[in-house]
Design a protein around this motif. Structure first.
Motif, PDB file in Angstrom:
ATOM      1  N   LEU A  37      41.057  31.454  34.884  1.00 53.61           N
ATOM      2  CA  LEU A  37      39.942  31.914  35.714  1.00 53.61           C
ATOM      3  C   LEU A  37      40.484  32.465  37.028  1.00 53.61           C
ATOM      4  O   LEU A  37      41.252  31.792  37.719  1.00 53.61           O
ATOM      5  N   ASN A  38      40.096  33.699  37.327  1.00 59.89           N
ATOM      6  CA  ASN A  38      40.465  34.303  38.605  1.00 59.89           C
ATOM      7  C   ASN A  38      39.187  34.791  39.259  1.00 59.89           C
ATOM      8  O   ASN A  38      38.719  35.880  38.993  1.00 59.89           O
ATOM      9  N   TYR A  39      38.605  33.946  40.042  1.00 58.73           N
ATOM     10  CA  TYR A  39      37.336  34.316  40.657  1.00 58.73           C
ATOM     11  C   TYR A  39      37.512  34.159  42.159  1.00 58.73           C
ATOM     12  O   TYR A  39      37.015  33.233  42.778  1.00 58.73           O
ATOM     13  N   ARG A  40      38.286  35.138  42.707  1.00 58.54           N
ATOM     14  CA  ARG A  40      38.757  35.013  44.083  1.00 58.54           C
ATOM     15  C   ARG A  40      37.625  34.825  45.080  1.00 58.54           C
ATOM     16  O   ARG A  40      37.722  34.068  46.041  1.00 58.54           O
ATOM     17  N   ARG A  41      36.524  35.534  44.828  1.00 55.32           N
ATOM     18  CA  ARG A  41      35.439  35.488  45.804  1.00 55.32           C
ATOM     19  C   ARG A  41      34.818  34.093  45.892  1.00 55.32           C
ATOM     20  O   ARG A  41      34.271  33.709  46.900  1.00 55.32           O
TER      21      ARG A  41
END
Lengths: 307, 367
Positions: B323-327
């Motif tokens: 998972l890459n959900y920077r925000r």
């Protein structure tokens, strides 16, 4: 206003919660031994279930089994009566005493139980029985004396029987050959005394002072005794027959074979003496008593071997 | 395989299949909507609900329905199976004009759930666990089974079916001894998955929130400190096959100042009591204490559940994704998918629950 549909949904959910998940994990079954391993055949099932024995079970027993976490544990043995045991080798209490085993009957005769029980006919102690036959009694009294009795044992092809007991005096074996309850001592081993008695009345006794032998046919008793004077004496009944004396050979002291011939009153003694010089003497005494005193007549014939 | 992040045309096709050959038989064109749920926590792993203009169970009897997603991208037409489901529970709605039939359908594992082992069924000690499990599934279910033949695990003790076991629960528990669990392929064929720690799994897909993202904007991250203990009492009574009984009891505590859940940092004891640890055999006191420490350490992990929605990609429950959900602050987090709801409508959105854990305490050095 709550929708009735919602109410019924809530009610059914609650019912399911309380009564819907009733699980049964204790089952009844019968023990079955297969290939040496114990299994339980649960009621209503055809398959054998592997078990852990929480209590001892045997083939054919009815048991209560708990199955939890994929393990079947025998909780209790509910066999009643515990018939699988008394017929084989389990201990059981009866009025007669404790049954410790069963001897299988041969040739169709019924099996006989082995029983340990307490004596109740005036003796204090314990008996060991096979069937109705008492094969041993262990008797003790208040003074601390104890006695072990064995028998009676039947002699093969005979009505005769014998029994034995061990008490504070020693080992005794008694023989009954003349009828019920008439017993003769067959063998005794007691301190200072050993006797062997056979069925015809012949006996040999070994006791302090000598060996006695009796022939049952003619009641002749022969005593052989060893005296403190290094002499072996032979008596026939109470009559002295002769002796062999072993003496340290000094001077003319008689040694070797001594034969006394007693011819009656007054006493005549005949000696054959061999002394340490190689001289053989033959003497005849006439005495007033049989102890050798009061010699009145004395003959000596001496042969001397020279060169 | 199309590029899932690019535009494509999507339609759905439904077939009734032959349960013996597992092949498509009759095409159904009366199904108006379909939702597929794959859930790790349910026994049958996946289920579906259909809305239909006709009652399929009346027309075909109890039947299996297969769902396909058809994609056309750059002129290439491809078919992706989303699952095969046995139709069970129809409910008919009629509004005076139009009839609509709702149907609940389940994965073929339902066949194992519907039947029970004989009372007191037992698998004997020393038998090959996975070979037996494969055989039992094959015998009691019509769906194709991919058997496990080369696993060496054998049963350490006799394994008896609980009285309330179905074949599904019994085989599941049996396989757990060899660290396997049920899985389903995209065609709902039955397979056996080796249970592996998420740390040992490579992520098979990365969800990014960059320009060509499939992720829908809302995301939900839950973590629950409630019920995480910092002390543990464990009691163990062994019951050997020879009838011997042994009994051990131990209490371990997390009083590490560096752990945010320790008795020291929290200022209070949160006690967990275990009276039936799943142990077999006999242990020394030391080994037992070590087991209790590891057990408490296992409980001292904080599980995060992330819920997010995305366009369809071929990942399924049990898979590890990145998972890459920077925000939202989730960066490079590996997570395991535990639940998927696939809406078979335009866009084919998938609601996904994934979990990841953070360790709050290390009890002992792991060598």
């Amino acid at each position: 206003m709550v929708d009735s549909k919602i109410i019924s949904q809530v009610v059914s959910a609650l019912l399911n919660q309380n009564g819907g998940n009733k699980t049964v994990n204790k089952l009844y079954g019968t023990v079955e031994v297969n290939d040496g391993h114990k299994f339980v055949k649960l009621d209503g099932s055809d398959t054998l279930t592997a078990i852990v024995e929480g209590t001892e079970v045997m083939n054919g027993d009815r048991v209560l089994v708990s199955i939890e976490n994929h393990q079947a544990v025998v909780l209790s043995n509910i066999t009643s009566p515990a018939s699988a045991r008394t017929a084989t080798n389990f201990m059981d209490f009866t009025e007669d005493g404790l049954i410790i085993g069963v001897i299988a009957g041969t040739d169709g005769s019924p099996p006989q139980s082995i029983v340990i029980g307490s004596l109740n006919d005036g003796e204090e102690g314990v008996y060991l029985r096979i069937g109705a036959t008492v094969i041993a009694k262990f008797i003790g009294d208040e003074n601390g004396y104890s006695k072990i009795e064995f028998g009676p044992f039947h002699i093969t092809d005979s009505q005769d029987e014998y029994f034995a007991f061990l008490d504070s005096l020693g080992l005794n074996i008694y023989l009954n050959y003349r009828g019920p309850n008439v017993f003769d001592a067959a063998t005794r081993i007691q301190p200072g005394y050993v006797a062997i008695n056979d069925i015809l009345g012949n006996y040999i006794e070994m006791k302090n002072g000598g060996i006695n032998a009796e022939n049952g046919c003619n009641t002749n008793i022969v005593y052989v005794s060893v005296s403190s004077a290094s002499t072996i004496s032979v008596n026939h009944g109470s009559t002295y027959s002769g002796s062999i004396q072993a003496v340290v050979p000094v001077g003319y002291t008689p040694c070797g074979i001594i034969k006394r011939q007693i011819l009656g009153q007054p006493y005549y003694f005949t000696y054959l003496e061999l002394d340490n010089t190689g001289k053989i003497s033959y003497s005849i005494y006439n005495a007033s008593s049989n102890d050798g005193t009061g010699i009145s007549v004395h003959f000596t014939i001496a042969c001397t071997f020279t060169g | 395989m199309p590029d899932w992040t690019k535009s494509m045309e999507q339609t759905y096709k439904f077939y009734i299949i032959d349960p013996n050959t597992w092949k498509d038989r009759i095409r159904i064109d009366t199904i108006t909507s379909c939702t597929i749920t794959r859930d790790f926590t349910t026994e049958t792993l996946s289920s579906a609900s259909f809305d239909c203009d006709e009652d399929l169970t009346q027309k075909y009897g109890e039947c299996y329905v297969r769902v396909y997603l058809i994609t056309i991208q750059n002129g290439v037409r491809e078919r992706h199976c989303l699952g095969t489901f046995i139709v069970q529970t129809p409910s008919v709605k009629f509004d005076g004009m139009h009839k609509s039939v709702g149907m609940d359908a389940y994965s073929p594992l339902l066949e194992l759930k519907d039947n029970k082992p004989p009372i007191g069924y037992s698998a004997m000690k020393n038998i090959n666990t996975m070979r037996l499990a494969s055989e039992l599934v094959y015998e009691n279910c019509r769906a194709p089974v991919t058997r496990v033949q080369n696993d060496a695990n054998t049963l350490k003790s006799d394994f008896v079916a609980n009285p309330d076991d179905s074949w599904l629960s019994y085989i599941s528990d049996l396989m757990a001894n060899a660290k396997y669990r049920f899985g389903l392929t995209d065609k709902s064929e039955i397979i056996f998955d080796k249970i592996t720690d998420i740390k040992a799994l490579p992520p098979i897909y990365t969800f990014n929130d960059d320009n060509s993202s499939l992720l829908l904007p809302s995301i939900d991250d839950k973590r629950d400190l409630y019920g995480i203990p910092n002390a543990l009492e464990m009691t163990y009574t062994t019951q050997g096959t020879d009838g011997t009984n042994e009994y051990m009891s131990v209490r371990v505590e997390n009083n590490d100042e560096n752990s945010e859940i320790s008795t020291v940092r929290r200022g209070r004891v949160v006690l967990e009591r275990v009276t039936d640890p799943t142990l077999t055999g006999s242990y020394t006191k030391e080994q037992f204490k070590r087991y209790a420490m590891l057990y408490l350490e296992n409980l001292s992990t904080l599980e995060h559940t992330v819920s997010f929605s995305h366009g369809y990609v071929p990942v399924t429950i049990g898979d590890c994704v990145r998972l890459n959900y920077r925000r939202s602050g989730i960066v490079d987090q590996r997570a395991r998918i535990i639940k998927q709801t696939i809406h078979c409508v335009t866009g084919c959105t998938v609601d996904t629950d994934a979990t990841y854990t953070t360790e709050l305490w290390r009890a002992i050095e792991h060598g």
